[in-house]
Scaffold this motif. Sequence first.
Motif, short mmCIF file in Angstrom:
data_model
loop_
_atom_site.label_atom_id
_atom_site.label_comp_id
_atom_site.label_asym_id
_atom_site.label_seq_id
_atom_site.Cartn_x
_atom_site.Cartn_y
_atom_site.Cartn_z
N THR A 198 0.88 -1.37 -0.10
CA THR A 198 0.00 -0.02 -0.21
C THR A 198 0.96 1.36 0.05
O THR A 198 1.78 1.37 0.59
N LYS A 199 0.56 2.29 -0.82
CA LYS A 199 1.46 3.36 -0.75
C LYS A 199 1.35 3.98 0.55
O LYS A 199 -0.01 4.16 1.09
N GLN A 200 2.42 4.30 1.09
CA GLN A 200 2.20 4.73 2.48
C GLN A 200 2.06 6.65 2.62
O GLN A 200 2.45 7.13 1.65
N GLN A 233 -0.60 2.63 7.62
CA GLN A 233 0.72 1.99 8.11
C GLN A 233 0.65 0.74 7.43
O GLN A 233 0.01 -0.46 7.79
N PRO A 234 1.19 0.58 6.13
CA PRO A 234 1.21 -0.42 5.34
C PRO A 234 2.34 -1.71 5.50
O PRO A 234 3.40 -1.13 5.61
N LEU A 255 2.41 9.63 4.83
CA LEU A 255 3.04 10.22 6.12
C LEU A 255 2.40 11.43 6.40
O LEU A 255 2.04 12.41 5.34
#
Lengths: 325, 526
Positions: free
Chosen positions: B231-233, B243-244, B235
């Motif tokens: 999963t694209k994280q 939080q993948p 931030l």
Amino acid sequence: MKLKLRTQNTETLKSTLSLVNPLRKFIVLRFCPEKLYIISVNGQSVTQEPQVWCNLKISSIFDQIEISSLRDDTISLEINLELLLQTLRNFDRANSDGLNIRLQRKDSSGGSGTNTGNGRTASLALFYANVNANSNTINHTFRIPVKILKNTHDMMLLKEPELNDVQLIMKLPNEFVSIYKRMDKFKKTTNNEIITIKASRRQSGFLGFVLEEEGKYRVTISWNDKLNVQRPNLASMDGESLRMSVLRNTTNSDVVDDNDESEDKEITVRLKDWQMASKIVASCKTVVLVITSRDCILHCLLDDSDDVEIIYYISGIRIRNPIDY
Amino acid sequence: MSFVGVLDSNSHKTMWSRAVMSLAAISDHIKFIITKQSLSLSAVNSAKTSHGEIIFNRSFFHDYYVDFSDILPEGYGQETDEQLNNDGVDSDSGSYSFLINSKHLATLFKNLDANNLDYICFKIYWSVSAPETMKYKFLIEIKTKKLIIKKYQTNYQPVFRNKVKVAQIYRQELQSTQEQEENTGSIVENRINHISIEHIIPKQFLDMIPATTEDFKIDVKNEKISFSGYTKQVLKDREYLKQPMSVTITLNLDELVSTNLSQLMSGEEPMKKCINYRLKDFRNFLNLIGSFSSTSVSEGDEYINLNKIDSGESFEILFKNPGDPVLFESQNNPHVFIQFIQLTAKDENTDAETTNRVSTEDPRKAKMALSLLGHTIHRIERVEEPVSRPIAVSQLPAPSQPLNIPRLHSNRPSGRLPDTRTSVVVPIHRTPEPSQNIPSSMEVEDFVTYRKESTPPSARRKRRLQEMSEPSRPTPRKNQKSAVADDTDYSDTDDETNRNENQNQASEKEISYGPTQLNNRPKSIF
């Protein structure tokens, strides 16, 4: 900073983690040369909520260990516990000879290795090889994003509570968990309900729990069997000597005056906090209850060995004084 | 009766239900394409990034009957010569295509208890002479073991076939890639990559990754292939919002059933490939082929089981470059062919490179061939429209411009025709208004097509083909679209209600049309 571990059996680690699992989503793993600490604290207000410190003898879990860092070879990470447990379960199901754990700088989101430039994000990679039913060898890699804790603020929060002014310690029998089940029935009444724990050396050891709702009811649940309640000789001592003294079952030399009311100690905690320990108490071989003037601590050993210690701290609530009321 | 398909075997009933559910997860509409050889179900998601098609061979059915004679023109199409050559199908390959709301099918086939059913029968009356009430209806008849017969019917919307050509093109290119590489001994640029893998490997992999995982990656390097779910994280303020966990499996290329990635040429570097796409529909595909194989195993059909073990239960992946579609094909059952197409994400770094390479050919053409098309509603205005035409001519201010009529007619603003219709007393049984089946979804509106009455049949077909090949052709302005729909529907209704009656009646109605059209007509001319 370097972290390289290898293990064949994750059973101990998994059962310890699953005991901590119900408490919070994130935990801190602190890898030290001798020990692995599994810490569950509330990041915002450490003192208000229960915290758990598990320390595991690292050599009993991993057979290859390489830990190095600028801070006394200690590495602290914040990690999503559920993902870590899932990975360990996957490894258990697989037909594999060993699980490797590394700390990697790489981004876990699988892009073309973009480094976010953020010093605190890294990932913990767990990998193993699996041979499937069609005898294909497949390498599995799980990358769990972690936050490396290195600045002093983070570390300040992460201090194991000290045991000051220990008043009473007692070893709880294995059947003690049934008290938890009884108290579960009161959990639903109010969310923030409190419970008063009363303990005494009188009457050959007394431990009781008082549940009270003003004007409605007052219930006392107490352990009828004998309890070896002791008063430690030192006012303050570390966990190690405390545990030893209980386990050795040193006969109490003091003569207890059954009429001395000052022997009675009590502490008030949140029922919810107390109840959360039920799984820990149910699964651990040895459980010692420590009551200090301000806290209540459950000090547990997972199995017969000394390899895994689980310490559950509940901070007591000050008895409401009339002005607050 | 024009089409009958009967499902008898329990495993086939279960497979049918799984297929319908799988496609229903992709889109709100399922397209049926009926040919003499097969029945195909397909669905395209609304973003047109993934397409699933399941082709049931006629042998899948216990009974399969198709008769195209005297068929209603909407929805019916014949392959052109060009397509025929590519397909290698015999010349009388007509097809009938229509859309059904997948929710209707899903409610019917969800949790189908195949063991309690005797048969499932599908019927369509598409002949011109069929009773009005039976037209444009998909009839489903289910007989249970308790001898209860349940009958369902749902309206459908005829559409153009709009064949997705990705598979065909990829297969051809794969062949030419292989030939070229054998001849020249070097790797062809822009090649088609082919993987055949046992489906248990990605299946077990998908079981391990968290349910919230969004993206999937296939990465080839150093003679190894890896599959990653991630999963694209996200931030924010140095904290994770998402939080993948990323899960990767890696295996040597020689663990695959077959591939053309490992032909390491002397002196060449190991091949490096990387494509990304959304996981959701890939998961859907794997679950579907997984359930297909498990249904036949549970049936205890020894004969098929043996075949399956031989074929290794594998499926194929064909892919090109990032940004191009990736194709999954599975034929683990002799009667059913499953094909999923998924557009891959384009990596920004390689973007420029790719466009440079493509620019030698006609980029638009190449792109068009590989894109996933939406549905095109197939509407026909009948030539024999006895009522409106003579009037329209007589009402025109300049009778010397009869050529304009059809265009005026079709561009008439909305709001006019409903008036006209209410003034007529005739419509006793009206054709189900197909547009009700398909709410004004984007995919439909963009491609509304309609027929002109004066166009000769051959020209008409040519125009239709043109429209199919260039769907980006500007369609009428937005506010006019609904007008077109009304218009078309009106003329259909009118036509059909009149067909069974005699001309006299029609001429009577002529008069009743007069005033409304007289009042409105001049305003509608631009």
